[in-house]
Design an enzyme around this catalytic site. Sequence first.
Site, PDB file in Angstrom:
ATOM      1  N   ARG A   1      10.800  -2.251  12.148  1.00 13.10           N
ATOM      2  CA  ARG A   1      10.748  -2.655  10.750  1.00 13.10           C
ATOM      3  C   ARG A   1      11.663  -3.846  10.469  1.00 13.10           C
ATOM      4  NH1 ARG A   1       7.966   0.741   7.437  1.00 13.10           N
ATOM      5  NH2 ARG A   1       8.839  -0.407   5.680  1.00 13.10           N
TER       6      ARG A   1
ATOM      7  N   THR B   1       0.238  -6.129   3.672  1.00 16.26           N
ATOM      8  CA  THR B   1      -1.213  -6.292   3.773  1.00 16.26           C
ATOM      9  C   THR B   1      -1.913  -6.211   2.421  1.00 16.26           C
ATOM     10  OG1 THR B   1      -1.434  -3.914   4.233  1.00 16.26           O
ATOM     11  CG2 THR B   1      -1.285  -5.401   6.122  1.00 16.26           C
TER      12      THR B   1
ATOM     13  N   ASP C   1       0.815  -1.209   0.000  1.00 16.82           N
ATOM     14  CA  ASP C   1       0.000   0.000   0.000  1.00 16.82           C
ATOM     15  C   ASP C   1       0.852   1.264   0.000  1.00 16.82           C
ATOM     16  OD1 ASP C   1      -2.269  -1.567   0.043  1.00 16.82           O
ATOM     17  OD2 ASP C   1      -2.395  -1.581   2.240  1.00 16.82           O
TER      18      ASP C   1
END
Length: 602
Positions: free
Chosen positions: A349, A286, A242
Amino acid sequence: METQPRALCSQLTSQHGLCDVTLTGAFLSWKEAETCRRRAAGHAYDPRKAAKLIGSLSKSLCVNNRRMLYFSRRPMRAPVRDRSRPGDRGGTTPAQTRGNSGVLLGAQLNVTSMPSQHNCITFSALLTAVSYVERGRKHRWQCSEVTFRCTESRLCLQWLQAIKEQLALLTTRPKRLLVYINPYGGKQRGKRIYEQKVAPIFCRASISTDVIVTERANHARDHLKTEADLQKYDGIVCVGGDGMFSEVMHGLISRTQRDTGADQNCSGETLVECSLRVGIIPAGSTDCVCYATVGSNDPVTSALHIVVGDSQPMDVCSIRADDTFLRYSVSLLGYGFYGDMLTDSERKRWMGPARYDLSGVKTFLSHRYYEGTVSFLLADSNVGTPRDKLQCRSGCNICQQPSADKRLCGKEDHALDGEAKGAWQVIRGKFLAINAACMSCACPRSPKGLSPSAHLANGTVDLILVHKCSRLDFFRHLLRHTNKDDQFDHPFVEVYRVRQFRFTPRCQETASELELELREGDGVGRARFFSQICRKHPACGCMPTHSCWNCDGEILPHAGIEVRYGAAHRDRSRVHCQLIKLFARGIEEQTVFDDPYTLCAI
């Protein structure tokens, strides 16, 4: 629907027998000839049992289609029969024995001459392997193949000429694409996914590509805004999650406004719709945008949607703080729970996608709430409500309404201004989460998403307010994101379909508002005032005064914002409604995939 004129029809030989092949417009259909159908036999789901239905199915190919086919530009061998596999009876597949149809993408004829025993030249003509798309389970598309042969060179050349003429009429399919690959997103598989799964499909469909592998954050955005020559491309493809799509979206919108002379930083400016479509090859953590517009996060499925030239408009909301433009959003705006979770996950991360699970548990246990004021402008009743259970699907009637409304907006400016003055609603309180769902925000972990009935292109956003409650109640609310229960059926949850909203945290409210509360006779205002002072003191250890916004997976540090989504006073339905288009068609109804006897050309 009127029957299209028949362009060409003849009998060609496939690897499994003689077939009646018909070219009608841009559609090609084929089915076994009568002599071959007599061999039909098999189990209940054996497609050869569908021979009796071929006549009726062939009449509705243009209405209900299941398979699309395209021709590769290189010859392929016929599939080898594997008799050792259970269910493989002579190598026969459903697509090869049933009536099939598809939309042409490209073709090439390979004609070879061979001397016979009598020194006469005979032609062995091979119509290159025909690749077609077959719908699978869970909204996935997959490729299958069939090959046709003909020994008459004149007939082969006639087929080739007819196909080229039909292909020349197709204008919605891309011929050249600009591809951006994020090699660091998700599990760092973006480059491998493109090279192994996507590039071969583009090559078969004769789509030329210019590939850029990003080297830093916002590389794609900056390249689109300044360097890219968009005139020579038919679309843009981003390979990543995204965040990568957000980069491409920001770059494309900014470039479009600059080229057309529009100022995106001006709050009253009408933004110009982007002419280029954007394709998403999912390779992130995602892939929410891809999942909510296609129904799957499969790279092959997304690549095939790009190849067939699908188009799905999508709304874009602009976010401002103190009348200054910050960024755009197309999926989720989350304050409180989702903002804190993203902030914590950015510090981890190095963990990869697992960081979201750990940060989610940590944020849930902290159970922070934030005080503030939410003001919003309700949408019209004709666009539905977040709890009407009318999900946005391919060909959604609600999303088609704004297209007609755009023509009427300019004539109703004065009426809209008068209506907007008294339509604002204000809610003050303590919130665990403030979410604005621009789409369903569905993903594999949450198939329904944050707002199952949110729409892609109706110019509205679903505003979800989760008031302060116990940890158990909040856990029940989060748990309903993964099942079929109504996640809004809680006394501490409010949901509205709005066109515009503002949020002001408690710490940014004006002094006049605080003085007004101090004058209240019940003493509540005085207590709130002193609690505000206490929270500014670093030694008292109170809860933080404000959170940050989760904007499509990116941190937005500003707490007080104004969001305009498809309407803002005079620019109702014109500002951001259907601002961009994707290479997608929306999620199709599952019944199309479940019926083993449903055929349709895509």
